[in-house]
Structures are given as structure tokens and as C-alpha cells.
Design a protein around this motif. Structure first.
Motif, mmCIF file in Angstrom:
data_model
loop_
_atom_site.group_PDB
_atom_site.id
_atom_site.type_symbol
_atom_site.label_atom_id
_atom_site.label_comp_id
_atom_site.label_asym_id
_atom_site.label_seq_id
_atom_site.Cartn_x
_atom_site.Cartn_y
_atom_site.Cartn_z
ATOM 1 N N ALA A 1 4.690 1.933 -9.933
ATOM 2 C CA ALA A 1 3.887 2.560 -8.875
ATOM 3 C C ALA A 1 2.512 1.893 -8.760
ATOM 4 N N TRP A 2 1.701 1.957 -9.820
ATOM 5 C CA TRP A 2 0.322 1.489 -9.707
ATOM 6 C C TRP A 2 -0.048 0.488 -10.811
ATOM 7 N N LEU A 3 -1.038 -0.344 -10.497
ATOM 8 C CA LEU A 3 -1.488 -1.378 -11.433
ATOM 9 C C LEU A 3 -3.002 -1.418 -11.481
ATOM 10 N N THR A 4 -3.562 -1.719 -12.656
ATOM 11 C CA THR A 4 -4.970 -2.119 -12.732
ATOM 12 C C THR A 4 -5.042 -3.453 -13.463
ATOM 13 N N LEU A 5 -6.110 -4.200 -13.200
ATOM 14 C CA LEU A 5 -6.235 -5.575 -13.684
ATOM 15 C C LEU A 5 -7.640 -5.824 -14.205
ATOM 16 N N ALA A 6 -7.783 -6.124 -15.494
ATOM 17 C CA ALA A 6 -9.084 -6.495 -16.052
ATOM 18 C C ALA A 6 -9.076 -7.994 -16.340
ATOM 19 N N GLU B 1 4.250 -6.731 -4.904
ATOM 20 C CA GLU B 1 4.828 -6.381 -3.604
ATOM 21 C C GLU B 1 6.340 -6.197 -3.707
ATOM 22 N N ARG B 2 6.996 -7.111 -4.428
ATOM 23 C CA ARG B 2 8.458 -7.055 -4.538
ATOM 24 C C ARG B 2 8.931 -5.758 -5.182
ATOM 25 N N TYR B 3 8.099 -5.202 -6.067
ATOM 26 C CA TYR B 3 8.520 -3.972 -6.744
ATOM 27 C C TYR B 3 7.767 -2.745 -6.222
ATOM 28 N N GLY B 4 7.071 -2.878 -5.103
ATOM 29 C CA GLY B 4 6.414 -1.732 -4.478
ATOM 30 C C GLY B 4 5.263 -1.177 -5.291
ATOM 31 N N SER C 1 0.862 -1.181 0.000
ATOM 32 C CA SER C 1 0.000 0.000 0.000
ATOM 33 C C SER C 1 0.898 1.230 0.000
ATOM 34 N N ARG C 2 0.598 2.142 -0.890
ATOM 35 C CA ARG C 2 1.470 3.298 -1.119
ATOM 36 C C ARG C 2 0.827 4.555 -0.547
ATOM 37 N N SER C 3 1.655 5.458 -0.048
ATOM 38 C CA SER C 3 1.129 6.695 0.534
ATOM 39 C C SER C 3 0.600 7.632 -0.558
ATOM 40 N N ASP C 4 1.021 7.404 -1.825
ATOM 41 C CA ASP C 4 0.537 8.276 -2.900
ATOM 42 C C ASP C 4 -0.716 7.714 -3.583
#
Ligand code: ADP
Ligand code: MG
Length: 319
Positions: A84-89, A112-115, A19-22
Motif C-alpha cells: 500500500a504505502w512506502l516511505t524513503l529515507a 507503480e506496478r504494485y499499486g 496515487s491511492r484513494s486511501d
């Protein structure tokens, strides 16, 4: 009773992993709300894996979750972007909980490994298909492109070539393959994210090898309006690939087989020492395999001769 759409999302994909603060708002509302870092550009990429085209329907779901994300992180790596962020369809024929458990584990462990955080997606019913979008940061004007190679630059690759292609031959029963790393490379490629970040400093152009060296380097050449000469003896081929080539005579495999997900990049002559130091310090193997030329076209020196190579990577829709 089988799991409904919203229970499925909650169980496997909501608030899992990094979980990222941004991230102001992740999975659960109509949109995710993200806070890009000031002074950075956002690199965005999407890739789809279709059952029967990119993988066999009975593929291990943990490996599939890993690979669906790895191919996108590899695209970020090729631009020198920090994930940073990912979406999954996801389109699924049924809600098979054991499949979903495996798939989400493979996907989320790698994230997780790449934040990187999964912040949204879509879930529908139909023939199995997986689309992943990845977003990452690049310093303003600091990313790596395909279009900026210069005559005289050295051409390099990370790691080794041909392993995934050999693994695929083994999987399809086209060759006897006893190198386990070949199958591992095919099913669980490791994206070169750290190498991509280091290459921001040194590389003049970069691409990831998803469709084969000749085809992918061909994109750099076409977009940079240059040509190249490769040296067959310099190609970093593992013993199992060398043995396959010697036995079958199929020397095209390491040039045209895709899915190695190594980086192919170019570096100006005077940056070579720094490059080797930078990648060497992080334990990433790197090999110079050729030189960018003014004359367009792709050539290779092999057995004392120079031969022209067609950029023969894998293409959908080509008969
Ligand atoms: P909408 O109908 O408004 O598009 P959905 O019902 O499709 O919303 O999705 C509900 C929430 O769950 C959204 O935040 C969406 O981003 C998220 N979501 C749906 N499917 C997935 C998935 N496979 N992985 C991650 N998040 C998902
Ligand atoms: Mg929706």
C-alpha cells in the motif's frame, strides 16, 4: 548551482506514480496521513541498503532504485501482504541529478506496478545510504509467519535458487559467469508479491530468501521449534548454477548465497494439490524441496547420504 533539499524532493519524489484513494496526505507535510482499511492488519517493514556493504558505489541507479524497493516488497510478500504505502529515507553525498533521475525511476516504476504509493521520507547529506519502509494489508489473523510450520509439512520454494549468488560471484570476479539472468537477478530481483497473496490460503509458514536458503529456512525451523530434511536433487537450480557447482565443487552456493528473493514456505500434505493449482494458475514455478521433521536441525539428502547443514546465511556483525 546544485539542487536544494526541497527542490530535490519536489522534483523527484512528490506526487509521482501511483496515487491511492486511501492516502489522505502524502509527501509535503510533517507527516503522511493514511487511512488503513477496516478489518485489515497493517504489515510494516524497513530495510537499509548501504553503499559498499549492499551494493557497489558505481551501481546503476535505476537498478538500485528498483532493488531498494524490491527487497521491502519481498518482505511484504513473505507475510502475504498487499503493498500500500512506502516511505524513503535517502542519505546522499551530493545532489547528482542524473543519479536521482535514474534512482527515482527505478523505485517509482516498481511501486507503480504494485499499486504502492510513496507518501513520505527524509533527505540528508552523508555517505550514500537508502532506507525504505513498506506498509501493506493483511486480513485480520490471515498473514503468513515464520513460527507456524508443523512436522510433516512439505517445504517449497518459488522459482529457482542460486542465480543471484552466481551473479555476485561474476560481479566480484570469483567465477566466470555467462548467464545474463544471473546478473539480472542480482541487480533487479522481482518480489513475489502475487505468490505471497495466493499463499495466504495454503501455506503454514513462509519467509523470503534474502540471506540464503539454509539460513532463512533455519529461521522458520527455529521459530517453529521443528527441523527439516532437504533433498539436494529436488532443488530447483538453473543450468548455469548446476554447471558452476559441477565445475567448482562449491555445492554450498545455492544453499547459502542470498538475494534470490524467492519465497520459501511450508504446506500441510493435504493442501499440496490446491497449492500447485493456485500458484500454477498464475504461472509461478514452485518446487517441493523437503519435509518438516519433529527432530530439530537441518539435514540434506545428497548422493545417498544424509548430512547436517549449518544455517549459514549471511549475517552482519559476524566475524
Ligand atoms: P521534516 O523536516 O518536517 O521532517 P522534511 O523537510 O524532512 O520534513 O520533508 C518534507 C516533506 O518531504 C515531508 O513530507 C517528507 O515526508 C518528505 N520527504 C523528504 N524526503 C523525502 C524522500 N526522499 N522521499 C519522499 N518524501 C520525502
Ligand atoms: Mg525531516
Amino acid at each position: 548551482m546544485s539542487l536544494g533539499e526541497f527542490d530535490l524532493i519536489r522534483t523527484f519524489f512528490q506526487n509521482k506514480g501511483s496515487s491511492r484513494s486511501d492516502t489522505r496526505l502524502g509527501v509535503g507535510d510533517d507527516c503522511a496521513l493514511l487511512r488503513p482499511r477496516p478489518g485489515m492488519e497493517l504489515a510494516v517493514t524497513v530495510d537499509t541498503l548501504v553503499s559498499g556493504v549492499h551494493f557497489l558505489a558505481d551501481t546503476d541507479p535505476v537498478g538500485l532504485g528498483h532493488k531498494a524497493l524490491a527487497v521491502n516488497l519481498s518482505d511484504l510478500a513473505a507475510m502475504g501482504a498487499e503493498p500500500a504505502w512506502l516511505t524513503l529515507a535517502l542519505t546522499l553525498p551530493e545532489t547528482d541529478e542524473s543519479w536521482l533521475r535514474g534512482f527515482s525511476r527505478g523505485f517509482l516504476d516498481l511501486a507503480e506496478r504494485y499499486g504502492a504509493e510513496l507518501v513520505g521520507g527524509d533527505t540528508t547529506r552523508g555517505p550514500l545510504s537508502i532506507s525504505v519502509q513498506a506498509m501493506g494489508f493483511i486480513p485480520e489473523q490471515g498473514g503468513l509467519r515464520r513460527s507456524t510450520a508443523q512436522p510433516g509439512d512439505g517445504i517449497y520454494v518459488t522459482g529457482e535458487l542460486g542465480l543471484a549468488g552466481l551473479g555476485l560471484h561474476g560481479l566480484l570476479g570469483k567465477a566466470q559467469v555467462d548467464d545474463e539472468s544471473a546478473m539480472a537477478r542480482l541487480l533487479r530481483p522481482e518480489p513475489r508479491v502475487q505468490a505471497g497473496l495466493v499463499l495466504r490460503e495454503f501455506a503454514s509458514a513462509c519467509i523470503d530468501i534474502s540471506d540464503g536458503l539454509a539460513g532463512d529456512l533455519g529461521h522458520i525451523l527455529a521459530q517453529s521449534l521443528v527441523g527439516a530434511t532437504l533433498d539436494w536433487d529436488a532443488l530447483p537450480l538453473p543450468d548455469s548454477v548446476r554447471a558452476y557447482v559441477a565445475r567448482s565443487g562449491d555445492w554450498h552456493l545455492p544453499l547459502s548465497a542470498g538475494e534470490d528473493y524467492e519465497l520459501c514456505f511450508t504446506v500441510a500434505e493435504d493442501r499440496e494439490a490446491d497449492l500447485m493449482g493456485g500458484l500454477g494458475a498464475m504461472g509461478c514455478a514452485v518446487t517441493r524441496i523437503g519435509t518438516i521433521d519433529k527432530a530439530v536441525g537441518l539435514r540434506m539428502r545428497r548422493d545417498g547420504q544424509t548430512i547436517a547443514l549449518a544455517p549459514s546465511g549471511f549475517q552482519h556483525f559476524r566475524s
